[in-house]
Design an enzyme around this catalytic site. Structure first.
Site, PDB file in Angstrom:
ATOM      1  N   SER A 194      -0.916  -2.904   4.325  1.00 56.54           N
ATOM      2  CA  SER A 194       0.438  -2.449   3.991  1.00 56.54           C
ATOM      3  C   SER A 194       0.497  -1.638   2.715  1.00 56.54           C
ATOM      4  O   SER A 194       1.198  -1.985   1.750  1.00 56.54           O
ATOM      5  CB  SER A 194       1.361  -3.652   3.892  1.00 56.54           C
ATOM      6  OG  SER A 194       1.186  -4.444   5.030  1.00 56.54           O
ATOM      7  N   ARG A 237      -2.708   5.705  -2.369  1.00 54.61           N
ATOM      8  CA  ARG A 237      -2.445   5.076  -3.670  1.00 54.61           C
ATOM      9  C   ARG A 237      -2.183   3.603  -3.426  1.00 54.61           C
ATOM     10  O   ARG A 237      -1.793   3.204  -2.324  1.00 54.61           O
ATOM     11  CB  ARG A 237      -1.212   5.707  -4.365  1.00 54.61           C
ATOM     12  CG  ARG A 237       0.040   5.633  -3.521  1.00 54.61           C
ATOM     13  CD  ARG A 237       1.267   6.311  -4.104  1.00 54.61           C
ATOM     14  NE  ARG A 237       2.327   6.302  -3.092  1.00 54.61           N
ATOM     15  CZ  ARG A 237       2.562   7.281  -2.240  1.00 54.61           C
ATOM     16  NH1 ARG A 237       1.830   8.367  -2.294  1.00 54.61           N
ATOM     17  NH2 ARG A 237       3.517   7.192  -1.338  1.00 54.61           N
ATOM     18  N   ASP A 254       2.173  -2.170   7.979  1.00 55.76           N
ATOM     19  CA  ASP A 254       2.999  -3.302   8.438  1.00 55.76           C
ATOM     20  C   ASP A 254       4.271  -2.856   9.174  1.00 55.76           C
ATOM     21  O   ASP A 254       4.739  -3.536  10.088  1.00 55.76           O
ATOM     22  CB  ASP A 254       3.348  -4.268   7.284  1.00 55.76           C
ATOM     23  CG  ASP A 254       3.911  -3.594   6.049  1.00 55.76           C
ATOM     24  OD1 ASP A 254       3.981  -2.351   6.025  1.00 55.76           O
ATOM     25  OD2 ASP A 254       4.276  -4.301   5.094  1.00 55.76           O
TER      26      ASP A 254
HETATM   27  C1  BGC Z   1       3.716   0.331   0.875  1.00 50.62           C
HETATM   28  C2  BGC Z   1       3.934   0.500   2.370  1.00 50.62           C
HETATM   29  C3  BGC Z   1       4.343  -0.822   2.982  1.00 50.62           C
HETATM   30  C4  BGC Z   1       5.528  -1.398   2.235  1.00 50.62           C
HETATM   31  C5  BGC Z   1       5.977  -2.737   2.798  1.00 50.62           C
HETATM   32  C6  BGC Z   1       4.915  -0.327   0.231  1.00 50.62           C
HETATM   33  O1  BGC Z   1       4.656  -0.589  -1.116  1.00 50.62           O
HETATM   34  O2  BGC Z   1       3.512   1.604   0.287  1.00 50.62           O
HETATM   35  O3  BGC Z   1       2.757   0.988   2.984  1.00 50.62           O
HETATM   36  O4  BGC Z   1       4.658  -0.592   4.330  1.00 50.62           O
HETATM   37  O5  BGC Z   1       5.192  -1.579   0.878  1.00 50.62           O
HETATM   38  O6  BGC Z   1       4.992  -3.695   2.724  1.00 50.62           O
END
Ligand code: BGC
Length: 497
Positions: free
Chosen positions: A166, A181, A219
């Site tokens: 995620s 990142r 996610d």
């Molecule tokens: C991330 C996402 C993720 C979201 C929820 C964000 O900080 O960049 O990729 O889907 O958090 O978990």
């Protein structure tokens, strides 16, 4: 208390017990934190425009919305069968699951959580991956899982695994993706710019774990897939938890970087980074302070206004500012309250839930968690109002992002049939057929546990998409979307091979 009892908080009713100075400060805060319908509409328009800019951007162009094609070209319909390992890494818990899809919208899940220590969140990525490989090995051994007991489409001895990761990753295939990142407090060196599937597969091989990483999903994508398993044709997957983000279904002809015979593909928006240049968002000095002091300043400013990792910190910044003006707690803070991130979002939830006349639960939280003793009722009303302002703004901005994605669906052809019903001023319908709803699968602690979040979001959706939004848009909890979605992605990937 009913949601409607607390109203949408467009205006906070000044408490009689507040002094003139307190009333004035709270009225200023109310106007700073209230996002009007007009502002929400302006943000929605900018959001849709930025989505399209992200979709058509040249490779390497740095747009705020990354709009990452996921190479997932189909949605489950609930008839899928098979057992897959699923891995979910997105915060302080790593989960390893065995998901058995039973083919009639039903499934079974066995899982174990492993704590990702503060050290691992900053350690070299190979150390993090070795920890993940060891956790998978541990799970397989303790649950006696082998390819023999796993009803699996291939005869191989290797277990197939779907990986929900995620964080923002640019995917080059369903089983490959480079980390753009870190977010949410992670900062492991050696990962940004590298393929996370390869890093994990190497760690599995290095540790003698006979598992093949078949698919990588965000996610939000996992949540969309998981919700589709029980609600076919789900259009959006969203997370409102530690972080926030959304994924949706786009027509492939709108994604110039992809040449695929498939008609549609899921796109990971990475909406936490919306408006990174701070052109449109109604940021306050308290948000800017949080951003400046975070480990990734200037990045994910939208996420920092919405998600569970940050809401408590915004509220804490506001409280400290009021204390500094001698408007709250007689101007005296505590050592604990002075510490970054000491006010957790879950305290805000409990404070918003406190409906006692003298806010006794709030007094207990202040005393026991933050060492603020002898608060007056007026103080506690200020604290609760601050939580309401921060929580309400988060829900309304979440509605804005969701409405923007639905708008995109109304124009990209996928949800076109709802066009006449989803606009301000549309003829009001009393109910719609189940097959005509737009399903939004949602996972995350803020949506699930933060009081009034869903009601406030629904109200924002109505302001943006008209009175029928309540009937047509179904916000549904896709619990464990990440685990189930990873298994579904592994199934899609292995079937396509
Ligand atoms: C991330 C996402 C993720 C979201 C929820 C964000 O900080 O960049 O990729 O889907 O958090 O978990």
């Amino acid at each position: 208390m009913l949601y409607s009892d607390v109203s949408s908080l467009h205006s906070i009713v000044p408490q009689t017990k507040w002094s003139a100075l307190q009333k004035e400060a709270m009225s200023t805060l109310t106007s700073q934190f209230t996002v009007s319908t007009t502002k929400l509409q302006q943000l929605t328009e900018a959001f849709v425009q930025h989505m399209n800019e992200g979709l058509t951007a040249q490779k390497g162009a740095c747009k705020d919305l990354a709009m990452i094609p996921t190479y997932v070209t189909g949605r489950p319909d609930g008839h899928e069968r098979g057992s897959y390992l699923a891995l979910d890494l997105g915060g302080t818990n790593l989960r390893v699951c065995l998901i058995t899809l039973k083919g009639d919208h039903a499934l079974e899940s066995h899982q174990r959580a492993f704590k990702v220590s503060d050290h691992l969140q900053e350690a070299h990525v190979s150390e993090l991956m070795d920890f993940i490989a060891a956790s998978i090995k541990d799970f397989i051994t303790s649950e006696h899982i082998s390819s023999k007991i796993v009803e699996h489409p291939s005869d191989s001895e290797t277990l197939e695994l779907g990986f929900t990761f995620s964080f923002p990753v640019t995917q080059t295939a369903i089983d490959a993706g480079v980390l753009l990142r870190w977010t949410k407090g992670f900062c492991c060196p050696g990962a940004v710019g590298n393929d996370v599937v390869q890093l994990l597969q190497e760690a599995l091989n290095r540790n003698g774990v006979n598992v093949h990483v078949a698919a990588l999903v965000n996610d939000t994508v996992g949540t969309l897939l998981a919700h589709s398993y029980t609600h076919p044709n789900t259009f959006v997957g969203a997370i409102f938890g530690t972080g926030t983000n959304g994924a949706y279904v786009e027509t492939t002809r709108n994604i110039p970087s992809i040449s695929s015979p498939a008609k549609e593909m899921l796109v990971n928006i990475e909406w936490g980074n919306f408006d990174k240049d701070k052109e449109f968002l109604p940021l306050t000095i308290h948000d800017n302070k949080l951003d400046k002091e975070s480990i990734n300043p200037g990045v994910h400013v939208f996420e920092k206004m919405i998600s569970g990792m940050y809401l408590g910190e915004i509220a804490r910044n506001v409280l400290l500012n009021l204390i500094g003006q001698r408007i709250l707690f007689g101007g005296v803070s505590s050592e604990i309250l002075n510490k970054h991130y000491a006010l957790e979002t879950k305290f805000m939830s409990d404070i918003e839930k406190d409906t006692s006349s003298t806010l006794t639960a709030t007094a207990t939280i202040l005393e026991q968690e933050l060492n603020i003793r002898n608060s007056t009722v007026a103080d506690r009303e200020i604290v609760k109002t601050v939580c309401q302002l921060v929580g309400n703004r988060a829900a309304r901005l979440s509605a804005m992002a969701t409405a923007a994605v639905i708008r995109q669906g109304l124009s990209n052809g996928i949800q076109e049939k709802h066009r006449h019903l989803l606009r301000v001023g549309a003829t009001v319908v009393s109910a719609v057929d189940e097959k005509d709803v737009i399903n939004v699968g949602i996972d995350g602690s803020v949506f699930e546990h933060y009081p009034y979040f869903e009601g406030r979001m629904t109200e924002g959706l109505e302001e943006l998409l008209g009175p029928n939004a309540r009937h047509i848009i179904k916000l549904g909890i896709a619990r464990d979307g990440s685990g189930v979605g990873a298994a579904l992605a592994a199934l899609i990937a292995t079937k396509n091979n």
